[in-house]
Design an enzyme around this catalytic site. Structure first.
Site, PDB file in Angstrom:
ATOM      1  N   LYS A 201       0.865  -1.184   0.000  1.00 53.61           N
ATOM      2  CA  LYS A 201       0.000   0.000   0.000  1.00 53.61           C
ATOM      3  C   LYS A 201       0.896   1.228   0.000  1.00 53.61           C
ATOM      4  CE  LYS A 201      -3.526   2.345   2.711  1.00 53.61           C
ATOM      5  NZ  LYS A 201      -4.418   2.268   3.879  1.00 53.61           N
ATOM      6  N   LYS A 254      -2.006  -1.554  -3.935  1.00 49.63           N
ATOM      7  CA  LYS A 254      -2.890  -0.396  -3.844  1.00 49.63           C
ATOM      8  C   LYS A 254      -2.071   0.879  -3.897  1.00 49.63           C
ATOM      9  CE  LYS A 254      -5.846   1.921  -0.588  1.00 49.63           C
ATOM     10  NZ  LYS A 254      -6.178   2.099   0.777  1.00 49.63           N
TER      11      LYS A 254
HETATM   12  C1  PBG Z   1      -7.373   3.124   5.632  1.00 47.15           C
HETATM   13  C2  PBG Z   1      -7.611   3.103   4.163  1.00 47.15           C
HETATM   14  C3  PBG Z   1      -7.436   4.133   3.220  1.00 47.15           C
HETATM   15  C4  PBG Z   1      -7.911   3.627   2.010  1.00 47.15           C
HETATM   16  C5  PBG Z   1      -8.323   2.333   2.244  1.00 47.15           C
HETATM   17  N1  PBG Z   1      -8.095   2.024   3.579  1.00 47.15           N
HETATM   18  C6  PBG Z   1      -6.986   5.523   3.371  1.00 47.15           C
HETATM   19  C7  PBG Z   1      -5.577   5.845   3.656  1.00 47.15           C
HETATM   20  O1  PBG Z   1      -4.710   4.988   3.779  1.00 47.15           O
HETATM   21  O2  PBG Z   1      -5.356   7.055   3.828  1.00 47.15           O
HETATM   22  C8  PBG Z   1      -7.977   4.396   0.712  1.00 47.15           C
HETATM   23  C9  PBG Z   1      -8.980   3.855  -0.270  1.00 47.15           C
HETATM   24  C10 PBG Z   1      -9.305   4.777  -1.393  1.00 47.15           C
HETATM   25  O3  PBG Z   1      -8.686   5.846  -1.592  1.00 47.15           O
HETATM   26  O4  PBG Z   1     -10.220   4.416  -2.127  1.00 47.15           O
HETATM   27  N2  PBG Z   1      -6.071   3.161   6.055  1.00 47.15           N
END
Ligand code: PBG
Length: 331
Positions: A201, A254
């Site tokens: 991520k 992601k």
């Molecule tokens: C929680 C999380 C996030 C997203 C999914 N889980 C936000 C982040 O990390 O700031 C983002 C999903 C999206 O932008 O569609 N940590």
């Protein structure tokens, strides 16, 4: 004298492009509604249906109106939902994340009751529930503390499993979060509950609309000290390898669109089912460009989702899931 006939020569490459049905036979990548996971934002209260500005078609919903959306997803052929909670109150630890009466825990039960065949996955993170907006607790030096956060993530995952979640999806990017959650689930007899790990991520600009929707933007600093740095691909493979070793059942890259090479590398390196998250900012871009007439929204969406699959994703988490499921069903 023999009249010269005009001749056109085609190769297989063009011959099979002539008719839609033949293109279908020759298609190397197939997208189907069952590949898609639809993310939903659930909040407390009743009758709530608040539009999310940058994400046309997406709403923050209370459990009652959420069920209507789940029915639409099921009709479109989507078989899996991913839940995010938007709580009323926040604190330093993010204790709402594991509160049994919170919106996510309520929603899991309600969805499983109304639509038993719909798989419900829950996002396991603290950022929606902490008053500072970070994905873990803040340590003495102002950094997001790793190990103290693990216990809270484990508690959160356990509360989701108790509520009936089919799978939990840790997204906090703490080291060891998959092992901590696996152990907590196993200890309480949730040994059959799988973990979909947000393994690779990245610290991305494309989460903007999500943070506005979930009220989860960090109140100081940013997430670069725990989410991945965009230039890195080998590191993504190391993250995925670590998560699989810790017990992840599915792994994830992601965002999706700026990371198709990472998806391809992960597919080539690991056997575990691979998900890609087509995130909020990616959705917002397509919707904005389609709304101002720059692109054909339907074609662009299906092309992007197909590209993510072609790169190697088995599963795509996308806010387009319902509309894409319907379009795919139209053939
Ligand atoms: C929680 C999380 C996030 C997203 C999914 N889980 C936000 C982040 O990390 O700031 C983002 C999903 C999206 O932008 O569609 N940590």
């Amino acid at each position: 004298m023999i009249a010269e006939r005009p001749r056109t020569r085609f190769t297989r490459l063009r011959r099979l492009r002539g008719a839609g049905a033949l293109r279908g036979l020759a298609a190397e990548t197939r997208l189907s509604p069952g590949d898609l996971i639809y993310p939903l934002f659930v909040t407390n209260g009743a009758g709530v249906r608040q539009p999310i500005e940058a994400m046309p078609g997406c709403y923050r919903r209370s459990v009652d109106t959420l069920i209507e959306t789940v029915a639409e997803a099921a009709e479109a052929g989507v078989r899996t939902i991913l839940l995010f909670g938007v709580p009323d109150a926040k604190d330093a630890e993010g204790s709402g994340a594991w509160a049994p009466g919170e919106a996510v825990q309520q929603a899991v039960g309600a969805i499983k009751k109304a639509h038993p065949a719909m798989a419900v996955v829950t996002d396991v993170c603290l950022c929606e529930y902490t008053d500072h907006g970070h994905c873990g607790v803040i340590g003495p030096n102002g950094e997001v503390a790793n190990d103290p956060t693990l216990e809270l993530l484990a508690r959160t995952a356990l509360s989701h499993a108790r509520a009936g979640a089919d799978m939990v999806a840790p997204s906090a990017m703490m080291d060891g979060q998959v092992a901590a959650i696996r152990e907590a689930l196993d200890d309480e007899d949730y040994g059959s509950t799988p973990i979909m790990a947000y393994s690779a991520k990245y610290a991305s600009a494309f989460y903007g609309p999500f943070r506005a929707a979930a009220g989860s933007a960090p109140q100081f600093g940013d997430r670069r000290a725990y989410q991945m740095d965009p230039p890195n691909r080998r590191e993504a493979l190391a993250e995925i390898r670590a998560d699989i070793a810790e017990g992840a059942d599915m792994v994830m890259v992601k965002p999706a669109l700026a990371y198709l090479d990472v998806i391809a590398a992960a597919r080539a390196s690991f056997e575990a089912p691979l998900a890609a998250y087509n995130v909020s900012g990616e959705y917002a871009m397509v919707k904005a460009a389609a709304a101002n007439g720059s692109i054909d929204g339907k074609r662009a969406t299906l092309e992007l989702l197909t590209g993510i699959k072609r790169a190697g994703a088995d599963v795509i988490i996308t806010y387009h899931a319902i509309e894409a499921g319907r379009w795919l069903g139209e053939g």
